[in-house]
Design a protein around this motif. Sequence first.
Motif, PDB file in Angstrom:
ATOM      1  N   VAL A  31     -40.253  12.407  60.213  1.00 15.10           N
ATOM      2  CA  VAL A  31     -39.313  12.784  59.155  1.00 15.10           C
ATOM      3  C   VAL A  31     -38.423  13.937  59.609  1.00 15.10           C
ATOM      4  N   CYS A  32     -38.970  14.858  60.395  1.00 13.69           N
ATOM      5  CA  CYS A  32     -38.159  15.965  60.913  1.00 13.69           C
ATOM      6  C   CYS A  32     -37.142  15.477  61.940  1.00 13.69           C
ATOM      7  N   GLN A  33     -37.572  14.565  62.814  1.00 13.76           N
ATOM      8  CA  GLN A  33     -36.656  14.007  63.816  1.00 13.76           C
ATOM      9  C   GLN A  33     -35.529  13.241  63.137  1.00 13.76           C
ATOM     10  N   GLU A  34     -35.861  12.466  62.098  1.00 13.40           N
ATOM     11  CA  GLU A  34     -34.851  11.700  61.365  1.00 13.40           C
ATOM     12  C   GLU A  34     -33.860  12.630  60.664  1.00 13.40           C
ATOM     13  N   ALA A  35     -34.374  13.674  60.047  1.00 10.25           N
ATOM     14  CA  ALA A  35     -33.509  14.617  59.333  1.00 10.25           C
ATOM     15  C   ALA A  35     -32.524  15.278  60.279  1.00 10.25           C
ATOM     16  N   ASP A  36     -32.993  15.634  61.468  1.00 12.45           N
ATOM     17  CA  ASP A  36     -32.128  16.255  62.466  1.00 12.45           C
ATOM     18  C   ASP A  36     -31.093  15.257  62.978  1.00 12.45           C
ATOM     19  N   GLU A  37     -31.538  14.042  63.239  1.00 10.44           N
ATOM     20  CA  GLU A  37     -30.650  13.010  63.776  1.00 10.44           C
ATOM     21  C   GLU A  37     -29.538  12.645  62.795  1.00 10.44           C
ATOM     22  N   TYR A  38     -29.875  12.543  61.517  1.00 13.98           N
ATOM     23  CA  TYR A  38     -28.913  12.104  60.512  1.00 13.98           C
ATOM     24  C   TYR A  38     -28.133  13.248  59.870  1.00 13.98           C
ATOM     25  N   GLY A  39     -28.502  14.474  60.162  1.00 12.58           N
ATOM     26  CA  GLY A  39     -27.797  15.612  59.582  1.00 12.58           C
ATOM     27  C   GLY A  39     -28.111  15.837  58.118  1.00 12.58           C
ATOM     28  N   PHE A  40     -29.364  15.531  57.722  1.00 13.42           N
ATOM     29  CA  PHE A  40     -29.774  15.787  56.346  1.00 13.42           C
ATOM     30  C   PHE A  40     -29.891  17.292  56.108  1.00 13.42           C
ATOM     31  N   LYS A  41     -29.810  17.685  54.851  1.00 14.18           N
ATOM     32  CA  LYS A  41     -29.848  19.112  54.517  1.00 14.18           C
ATOM     33  C   LYS A  41     -31.238  19.693  54.679  1.00 14.18           C
ATOM     34  N   MET A  42     -32.260  18.927  54.287  1.00 15.09           N
ATOM     35  CA  MET A  42     -33.601  19.496  54.185  1.00 15.09           C
ATOM     36  C   MET A  42     -34.657  18.419  54.353  1.00 15.09           C
ATOM     37  N   VAL A  43     -35.836  18.817  54.824  1.00 19.14           N
ATOM     38  CA  VAL A  43     -37.024  17.981  54.679  1.00 19.14           C
ATOM     39  C   VAL A  43     -37.800  18.529  53.486  1.00 19.14           C
ATOM     40  N   ALA A  44     -38.114  17.651  52.553  1.00 22.46           N
ATOM     41  CA  ALA A  44     -38.837  18.031  51.341  1.00 22.46           C
ATOM     42  C   ALA A  44     -40.304  17.650  51.512  1.00 22.46           C
ATOM     43  N   ILE A  45     -41.157  18.674  51.598  1.00 21.19           N
ATOM     44  CA  ILE A  45     -42.567  18.457  51.903  1.00 21.19           C
ATOM     45  C   ILE A  45     -43.428  19.343  50.992  1.00 21.19           C
ATOM     46  N   ASN A  46     -44.717  19.082  50.977  1.00 26.24           N
ATOM     47  CA  ASN A  46     -45.634  19.983  50.296  1.00 26.24           C
ATOM     48  C   ASN A  46     -45.768  21.276  51.100  1.00 26.24           C
ATOM     49  N   SER A  47     -46.407  22.282  50.527  1.00 20.03           N
ATOM     50  CA  SER A  47     -46.386  23.600  51.163  1.00 20.03           C
ATOM     51  C   SER A  47     -47.285  23.701  52.400  1.00 20.03           C
ATOM     52  N   ALA A  48     -48.349  22.895  52.483  1.00 20.87           N
ATOM     53  CA  ALA A  48     -49.273  23.015  53.615  1.00 20.87           C
ATOM     54  C   ALA A  48     -48.625  22.765  54.978  1.00 20.87           C
ATOM     55  N   PRO A  49     -47.756  21.756  55.146  1.00 22.94           N
ATOM     56  CA  PRO A  49     -47.174  21.494  56.469  1.00 22.94           C
ATOM     57  C   PRO A  49     -45.888  22.269  56.767  1.00 22.94           C
ATOM     58  N   VAL A  50     -45.563  23.286  55.971  1.00 24.83           N
ATOM     59  CA  VAL A  50     -44.305  24.012  56.168  1.00 24.83           C
ATOM     60  C   VAL A  50     -44.204  24.610  57.569  1.00 24.83           C
TER      61      VAL A  50
END
Length: 230
Positions: A31-50
């Motif tokens: 999900v982080c790689q995809e967000a970077d590749e596509y230029g998304f604003k944010m990854v929305a996740i629960n607090s544990a994997p921040v």
Amino acid sequence: MTFQLSVAELANMVDHTLLKADAKKAAFEKVCQEADEYGFKMVAINSAPVAFCKELLKESSVHVGAAIGFPLGQTTIATKVFEATDAIKNGADEIDYVINIGELKNGNLAYIEQEMTGIVSVCQANNILSKVILENCYLTDEEKIAVCEIAKRVKPNFVKTSTGFGTGGAMIEDVRLMKETVGADVKVKAAGGIRDFATAKAMVEAGAERLGTSAGIQIINEYKALVKES
């Protein structure tokens, strides 16, 4: 808001979402790689994997967003403030928290304002964006308006329609109502059930300035194809 966005501008409104209880490290890496590749604003996740995601995105402009009191909102104000503070210490750039829906239903607007003030204050002190999740599927229009009126005073960055875990997601009429109520003081995030470009477009035209979705890639690819055709 008339839809005149480029593909890159639309992508930069997407909060790429992974909030599954059983998500493994590989899923967060993806999900982080995809967000970077596509230029998304944010990854929305629960607090544990921040902290893990922040490390993955340390060379990227993609924000890490922590969901607080998620998805029910049924923890104390002190607990939510602590969770938000901890997430910020671990690298969160944005905080999306769920209001105490039960207290809103009780008519306890003072509690909702105290809760919002506590979390927004922590975010402002750390230059972190804050988003207030109303979970509209459980609320009357009067309750939605009441929370948005509080938001006008407290000044979070966004009010948000839904967690995506309730009985319903973002509705165009809710986005319009929220935007009409908060005006220019606060932005609106639409989340829950946004799975195609037509829905994303409708949310933006209704006033949403951020979109929470796990279907961001499909939405952007669909829009790319439409832009090519035109």
